[in-house]
Scaffold this motif. Sequence first.
Motif, mmCIF file in Angstrom:
data_model
loop_
_atom_site.group_PDB
_atom_site.id
_atom_site.type_symbol
_atom_site.label_atom_id
_atom_site.label_comp_id
_atom_site.label_asym_id
_atom_site.label_seq_id
_atom_site.Cartn_x
_atom_site.Cartn_y
_atom_site.Cartn_z
ATOM 1 N N GLN A 1 38.657 34.808 30.239
ATOM 2 C CA GLN A 1 37.246 35.193 30.182
ATOM 3 C C GLN A 1 36.427 34.475 31.249
ATOM 4 O O GLN A 1 35.487 35.053 31.804
ATOM 5 N N ILE A 2 36.759 33.236 31.554
ATOM 6 C CA ILE A 2 36.085 32.543 32.659
ATOM 7 C C ILE A 2 36.367 33.258 33.976
ATOM 8 O O ILE A 2 35.472 33.452 34.810
ATOM 9 N N PHE A 3 37.614 33.656 34.173
ATOM 10 C CA PHE A 3 37.987 34.382 35.391
ATOM 11 C C PHE A 3 37.238 35.713 35.481
ATOM 12 O O PHE A 3 36.747 36.094 36.550
ATOM 13 N N ALA A 4 37.134 36.415 34.347
ATOM 14 C CA ALA A 4 36.398 37.683 34.330
ATOM 15 C C ALA A 4 34.926 37.460 34.673
ATOM 16 O O ALA A 4 34.316 38.235 35.422
ATOM 17 N N GLY A 5 34.332 36.387 34.132
ATOM 18 C CA GLY A 5 32.950 36.079 34.460
ATOM 19 C C GLY A 5 32.764 35.756 35.924
ATOM 20 O O GLY A 5 31.768 36.181 36.548
ATOM 21 N N ALA A 6 33.717 35.026 36.504
ATOM 22 C CA ALA A 6 33.637 34.704 37.933
ATOM 23 C C ALA A 6 33.728 35.970 38.783
ATOM 24 O O ALA A 6 33.050 36.089 39.812
ATOM 25 N N LEU A 7 34.557 36.935 38.371
ATOM 26 C CA LEU A 7 34.654 38.203 39.105
ATOM 27 C C LEU A 7 33.344 38.985 39.028
ATOM 28 O O LEU A 7 32.962 39.657 39.997
ATOM 29 N N LEU A 8 32.669 38.924 37.893
ATOM 30 C CA LEU A 8 31.382 39.608 37.783
ATOM 31 C C LEU A 8 30.361 39.005 38.743
ATOM 32 O O LEU A 8 29.512 39.708 39.297
ATOM 33 N N LEU B 1 29.930 33.665 30.379
ATOM 34 C CA LEU B 1 28.740 33.069 30.994
ATOM 35 C C LEU B 1 29.098 31.832 31.816
ATOM 36 O O LEU B 1 28.521 31.591 32.879
ATOM 37 N N LEU B 2 30.049 31.039 31.320
ATOM 38 C CA LEU B 2 30.511 29.887 32.090
ATOM 39 C C LEU B 2 31.123 30.348 33.408
ATOM 40 O O LEU B 2 30.847 29.779 34.474
ATOM 41 N N GLY B 3 31.949 31.395 33.352
ATOM 42 C CA GLY B 3 32.546 31.923 34.573
ATOM 43 C C GLY B 3 31.508 32.460 35.542
ATOM 44 O O GLY B 3 31.662 32.338 36.764
ATOM 45 N N LEU B 4 30.437 33.046 35.025
ATOM 46 C CA LEU B 4 29.373 33.570 35.886
ATOM 47 C C LEU B 4 28.692 32.476 36.697
ATOM 48 O O LEU B 4 28.177 32.737 37.795
ATOM 49 N N GLN B 5 28.679 31.256 36.170
ATOM 50 C CA GLN B 5 28.010 30.160 36.886
ATOM 51 C C GLN B 5 28.879 29.563 37.983
ATOM 52 O O GLN B 5 28.353 28.967 38.930
ATOM 53 N N LEU B 6 30.212 29.707 37.868
ATOM 54 C CA LEU B 6 31.111 28.963 38.755
ATOM 55 C C LEU B 6 30.995 29.339 40.223
ATOM 56 O O LEU B 6 30.963 28.445 41.087
#
Length: 547
Positions: free
Chosen positions: A32-39, A285-290
């Motif tokens: 899910q972190i990876f998915a957020g980072a892709l977004l 959301l964590l992934g989106l910030q990275l």
Amino acid sequence: MHTVSLSLILLAVVALTNGFVRAIPVPLPLLQIFAGALLAWPIGMHVELEPELFLLLFIPPLLFVDGWRIPKRDFRRFRRTILLMAFGLVIFTVFGLGLLAHAFVPSLPLPFAFALASALSPTDAVAVAGITGRARVPRALMHILQGEALMNDASGLVCLRVAIAAIATGTFSLVSASTSLVVVAVGGVAIGTAAAWVFARAQRFVFGASDDAPEGRILLVLVLPYVAYLVAEHVHCSGILAAAAAGMVLPRLGIFEVGERVARRQTMTVLGALELALNGLVFVLLGLQLPEIAVHGPSVIASAGLSGRQAAVLVFVIGAGLFALRFAWVWVSMRVTLYRRATRGAPVVKIPLRLLVATALAGVRGAVSLAAALTIPAVMTTAHGEYPARAVGVYLAAAVIVMSLLAGSIGLPLVLRGIELPEDTSKHAADLANLRAMLAEAAISALEREREAREVASSEHPEQMAEAVALILDHYRTRVGEQDHAEVAREALLRDLRLVGLGAERARLQTLWEKREVDDVLYREALHGLDVTEEALAGRPAHGAHG
């Protein structure tokens, strides 16, 4: 409209990752972190993470559900260990990690180092559950980790408040900090308990004992953790502990009568869906910030007077320091416990070293630490000028969070592989079998009394009565081992034939629904009934039936 679209996209990503994780051998939080980072990159989606709003929206219901589900008997059994790790270990980590970071990089202001250590000191209940999902973790260890993560957010955030105050005023009082921690913790637990008690009485007064329309009661259950959190925060106590305490206490207050199966099952189903959504959103959301943190990372560390190499080594030192401090605390605590058992003449169980390593690895950090780092003041004044405290804190916290998740996800399965568990799951299975046998014996006694009463009251159709009671008695005697192998085989055959019939019913129902000969409401109700019956016959608990 943008907020609505964004929310729908994030929820869809959470649902899809929960499906993909079945085929991908990666822990769900990392996926899910990876998915957020892709977004965020390359798609370009951006979500500003507001710390106070994040804590309010996500943390109370998640800790409420965790508190509801945590085994209360095991929590009481391990309460000393849980409280020492939730409070003692947090304080030990704040001082140890703060001094370590400042010693390694002297340009790191000491109050800032303590603030960063406070943000990273609590483990994340959501992350712990996520990385241990596929690892064969001993039951006792899992319960200790759950209890620790349930309570240590409060101690970590109190330490953070003290550190931020020290940044602002330049002074620190150990007595004031200790008093504040006790008041905040005790007050939070008391408010959560009181809120649960008031809720239980109010919903019973308003709705009575009816099991026909549980929707209103479910809605009140969803509101309760937010009420407990907000009331506690309003009087400057721990809203996090208030929400967790409300979840732990509420099931014990008899909010559901034994016969209110529908309300109980539906409530747990709704809470399960809410937990699934919020857990996933936290990591997305964590992934989106990275990506944004990574892009601004070079300028942030340069403004703090660090080189890229120094920053990378500092992240490793902080991550390794968290592991070492946790391992040292667990090792010393275990030695003290074994010594006390030996002095009392109790049998001493040898604890494998790998189990201690697993306990240290399982102390992963999550999005709560990132939200806590975002509350650090943007700039602090030092003798050498202004220091970009928040930017540096967020950068280091994000890197350590990812490092801890990777270490736990990779290391835990390796460390626990082939380990001889101090408490094997066979004990749980034996306890469950004994409980079912006792319940069956009670049912047999009641049926025999019922048969005698009916024979005395009426002599009509005695053969039908005898046959009916015999069938039910056979079912219960199977549990207590009073049937021979032929009877057991007969019971298995009947079950298999019933499952065949259920399969035919399901196929027919699906055909009628596809032809639109039944509406959606009837379809869902009939399908739910078939699912419950099939799960019962297969010996599995129905989904959502745990309360």
